[in-house]
Scaffold this motif. Structure first.
Motif, PDB file in Angstrom:
ATOM      1  N   PRO A   1       0.835  -1.198   0.000  1.00  0.00           N
ATOM      2  CA  PRO A   1       0.000   0.000   0.000  1.00  0.00           C
ATOM      3  C   PRO A   1       0.871   1.249   0.000  1.00  0.00           C
TER       4      PRO A   1
ATOM      5  N   SER B   1      -8.625  -3.330  -8.019  1.00  0.00           N
ATOM      6  CA  SER B   1      -9.491  -4.115  -7.116  1.00  0.00           C
ATOM      7  C   SER B   1     -10.019  -3.230  -5.989  1.00  0.00           C
ATOM      8  N   GLY B   2      -9.156  -2.376  -5.436  1.00  0.00           N
ATOM      9  CA  GLY B   2      -9.573  -1.518  -4.325  1.00  0.00           C
ATOM     10  C   GLY B   2     -10.707  -0.587  -4.763  1.00  0.00           C
TER      11      GLY B   2
ATOM     12  N   LEU C   1     -13.945  -2.525  -5.059  1.00  0.00           N
ATOM     13  CA  LEU C   1     -14.471  -2.861  -3.731  1.00  0.00           C
ATOM     14  C   LEU C   1     -15.152  -1.644  -3.104  1.00  0.00           C
TER      15      LEU C   1
ATOM     16  N   VAL D   1     -12.583  -4.589   4.182  1.00  0.00           N
ATOM     17  CA  VAL D   1     -11.870  -3.412   3.659  1.00  0.00           C
ATOM     18  C   VAL D   1     -11.668  -2.390   4.784  1.00  0.00           C
TER      19      VAL D   1
ATOM     20  N   MET E   1      -8.333  -5.926   6.052  1.00  0.00           N
ATOM     21  CA  MET E   1      -8.085  -7.366   5.958  1.00  0.00           C
ATOM     22  C   MET E   1      -8.343  -7.810   4.526  1.00  0.00           C
TER      23      MET E   1
ATOM     24  N   VAL F   1      -9.928  -9.529   1.555  1.00  0.00           N
ATOM     25  CA  VAL F   1     -11.220 -10.104   1.189  1.00  0.00           C
ATOM     26  C   VAL F   1     -10.946 -11.542   0.736  1.00  0.00           C
TER      27      VAL F   1
ATOM     28  N   MET G   1     -13.028 -12.298  -4.228  1.00  0.00           N
ATOM     29  CA  MET G   1     -12.220 -11.450  -5.124  1.00  0.00           C
ATOM     30  C   MET G   1     -12.245 -11.975  -6.562  1.00  0.00           C
TER      31      MET G   1
ATOM     32  N   PHE H   1      -4.845  -6.836  -7.778  1.00  0.00           N
ATOM     33  CA  PHE H   1      -5.280  -8.209  -8.018  1.00  0.00           C
ATOM     34  C   PHE H   1      -4.353  -8.804  -9.077  1.00  0.00           C
TER      35      PHE H   1
ATOM     36  N   ARG I   1      -3.590 -10.734  -5.381  1.00  0.00           N
ATOM     37  CA  ARG I   1      -2.790 -10.361  -4.217  1.00  0.00           C
ATOM     38  C   ARG I   1      -2.343 -11.591  -3.431  1.00  0.00           C
TER      39      ARG I   1
ATOM     40  N   GLN J   1      -5.463 -16.334  -5.676  1.00  0.00           N
ATOM     41  CA  GLN J   1      -5.982 -15.446  -6.728  1.00  0.00           C
ATOM     42  C   GLN J   1      -5.132 -15.554  -7.989  1.00  0.00           C
TER      43      GLN J   1
ATOM     44  N   ARG K   1      -2.108  10.915   1.983  1.00  0.00           N
ATOM     45  CA  ARG K   1      -2.941  10.538   0.825  1.00  0.00           C
ATOM     46  C   ARG K   1      -4.409  10.860   1.085  1.00  0.00           C
TER      47      ARG K   1
ATOM     48  N   ARG L   1      -0.633  -3.750   7.946  1.00  0.00           N
ATOM     49  CA  ARG L   1      -0.926  -3.946   6.512  1.00  0.00           C
ATOM     50  C   ARG L   1       0.335  -4.311   5.752  1.00  0.00           C
TER      51      ARG L   1
HETATM   52  N1  LIG Z   1      -6.871  -8.664  -4.356  1.00  0.00           N
HETATM   53  C1  LIG Z   1      -7.389  -8.423  -3.137  1.00  0.00           C
HETATM   54  N2  LIG Z   1      -7.607  -9.442  -2.273  1.00  0.00           N
HETATM   55  C2  LIG Z   1      -8.135  -9.224  -1.069  1.00  0.00           C
HETATM   56  N3  LIG Z   1      -8.461  -8.004  -0.602  1.00  0.00           N
HETATM   57  C3  LIG Z   1      -8.258  -6.939  -1.411  1.00  0.00           C
HETATM   58  C4  LIG Z   1      -7.693  -7.096  -2.719  1.00  0.00           C
HETATM   59  N4  LIG Z   1      -7.599  -5.875  -3.282  1.00  0.00           N
HETATM   60  C5  LIG Z   1      -8.047  -4.987  -2.385  1.00  0.00           C
HETATM   61  N5  LIG Z   1      -8.439  -5.624  -1.240  1.00  0.00           N
HETATM   62  C6  LIG Z   1      -9.026  -4.982  -0.041  1.00  0.00           C
HETATM   63  O1  LIG Z   1      -9.211  -3.589  -0.311  1.00  0.00           O
HETATM   64  C7  LIG Z   1      -8.380  -2.768   0.530  1.00  0.00           C
HETATM   65  C8  LIG Z   1      -7.840  -1.576  -0.253  1.00  0.00           C
HETATM   66  O2  LIG Z   1      -7.082  -2.034  -1.348  1.00  0.00           O
HETATM   67  P1  LIG Z   1      -6.300  -1.035  -2.335  1.00  0.00           P
HETATM   68  O3  LIG Z   1      -7.189   0.074  -2.746  1.00  0.00           O
HETATM   69  O4  LIG Z   1      -5.644  -1.869  -3.375  1.00  0.00           O
HETATM   70  O5  LIG Z   1      -5.255  -0.294  -1.428  1.00  0.00           O
HETATM   71  P2  LIG Z   1      -3.770  -0.506  -1.056  1.00  0.00           P
HETATM   72  O6  LIG Z   1      -2.905  -0.795  -2.220  1.00  0.00           O
HETATM   73  O7  LIG Z   1      -3.539   0.865  -0.516  1.00  0.00           O
HETATM   74  O8  LIG Z   1      -3.890  -1.642  -0.061  1.00  0.00           O
HETATM   75  C9  LIG Z   1      -7.318  -3.724   1.068  1.00  0.00           C
HETATM   76  O9  LIG Z   1      -6.835  -3.297   2.321  1.00  0.00           O
HETATM   77  C10 LIG Z   1      -8.123  -5.032   1.176  1.00  0.00           C
HETATM   78  O10 LIG Z   1      -8.967  -5.004   2.327  1.00  0.00           O
END
Ligand SMILES: Nc1ncnc2c1ncn2[C@@H]1O[C@H](COP(=O)(O)OP(=O)(O)O)[C@@H](O)[C@H]1O
Ligand SMILES: Nc1nc2c(ncn2[C@@H]2O[C@H](COP(=O)(O)OP(=O)(O)O)[C@@H](O)[C@H]2O)c(=O)[nH]1
Length: 226
Positions: free
Chosen positions: A13, A35-36, A39, A57, A61, A63, A68, A89, A91, A95, A125, A169
């Protein structure tokens, strides 16, 4: 027709995945899938999937893999005629294997950024939740403090960017990412970049993609067609 190009970007992150992905999408015309962002979009719209992932989220934690893959893979199917870039993704190894069953990636970018740099960046940020636009109060500030450049709506900070959530994290990211990175290394498609500034890493990524995307076999064929 030029060969489709499929890529993913990995990194902890705050490592600059979103910032670099935006530049890649603009420079090379790849469709960008975060992916974020998907979500958070589901959570904001209170869809069934959104409610299911909300607690994960919010607590930073992961997902579960089956949720996913159900979220991401159908979106890739809809992009069958396009080149794309995945951010966030896969991650986990689960997956990555599910993705591998459907698509062979051409290239994976891995960003290695020191912890202190990540901490500084994430505490600064701010995002526009509706669009996913990202700002940094030092690096790319909004035109008006606290407001999105396009809509003028207020910017917010993710709870999981606050320092208390960050260390956990990052530790978790490393453990989970290692087998994924090893998989892509064994496939010969992993390219790692280290540094503290996106602007210094970007030219290397730009040149790598220029080379890779222009040496795709069917591009060569196309060039020979009269
Ligand atoms: N591929 C994934 N598998 C599981 N959880 C995910 C995945 N992508 C995102 N998440 C969930 O979404 C949140 C935010 O993800 P993201 O926006 O990619 O932020 P960052 O790169 O800052 O962690 C993660 O903390 C997690 O809870
Ligand atoms: N100071 C500084 N901030 C950066 C740099 N690159 C990205 N950022 C900011 O750092 C934060 C994290 O970047 P982001 O692309 O969202 O990372 P991601 O979590 O990996 O997607 C954002 O606020 C970016 O604007 C950089 O080189 N220097």
């Amino acid at each position: 027709m030029a060969k489709l190009f499929r890529a993913a970007i990995m990194g902890p992150p705050g490592s600059g995945k979103g910032t670099i992905s935006k530049r890649i999408a603009q420079s090379f015309g790849l469709q960008y899938l975060s992916s974020g962002h998907f979500l958070r979009e589901g959570i904001a719209a209170k869809t069934e999937a959104g409610l299911l992932v909300k607690t994960y989220v919010e607590r930073s934690m992961l997902v579960p893999d089956h949720v996913m893959t159900r979220l991401m893979l159908p979106r890739l199917e809809q992009l069958s005629g396009h080149s794309w870039l995945l951010d966030g993704f896969p991650r986990t190894l689960g997956q990555a294997l599910a993705l591998n069953n459907l698509y062979q990636l051409d290239l994976v970018i891995s960003l290695n950024i020191p912890y202190e740099t990540l901490k500084e960046r994430l505490s600064d940020r701010w995002i526009h939740p509706a669009s996913g636009r990202v700002y940094n109060m030092g690096f790319n500030p909004p035109q008006v403090q606290g407001k999105d450049d396009i809509t003028g709506e207020p910017l917010i900070q993710h709870d999981d960017d606050k320092p208390e959530a960050l260390m956990a994290r990052l530790r978790h990211y490393k453990d989970v990412a290692k087998p994924v990175i090893d998989l892509y290394k064994s496939q010969g498609i992993l390219h790692s970049f280290s540094g503290t500034e996106t602007d210094r890493i970007w030219p290397y990524i730009n040149s790598l993609l220029s080379t890779k995307m222009h040496t795709q076999p069917s591009d060569t064929c196309q060039a020979q067609t009269p």
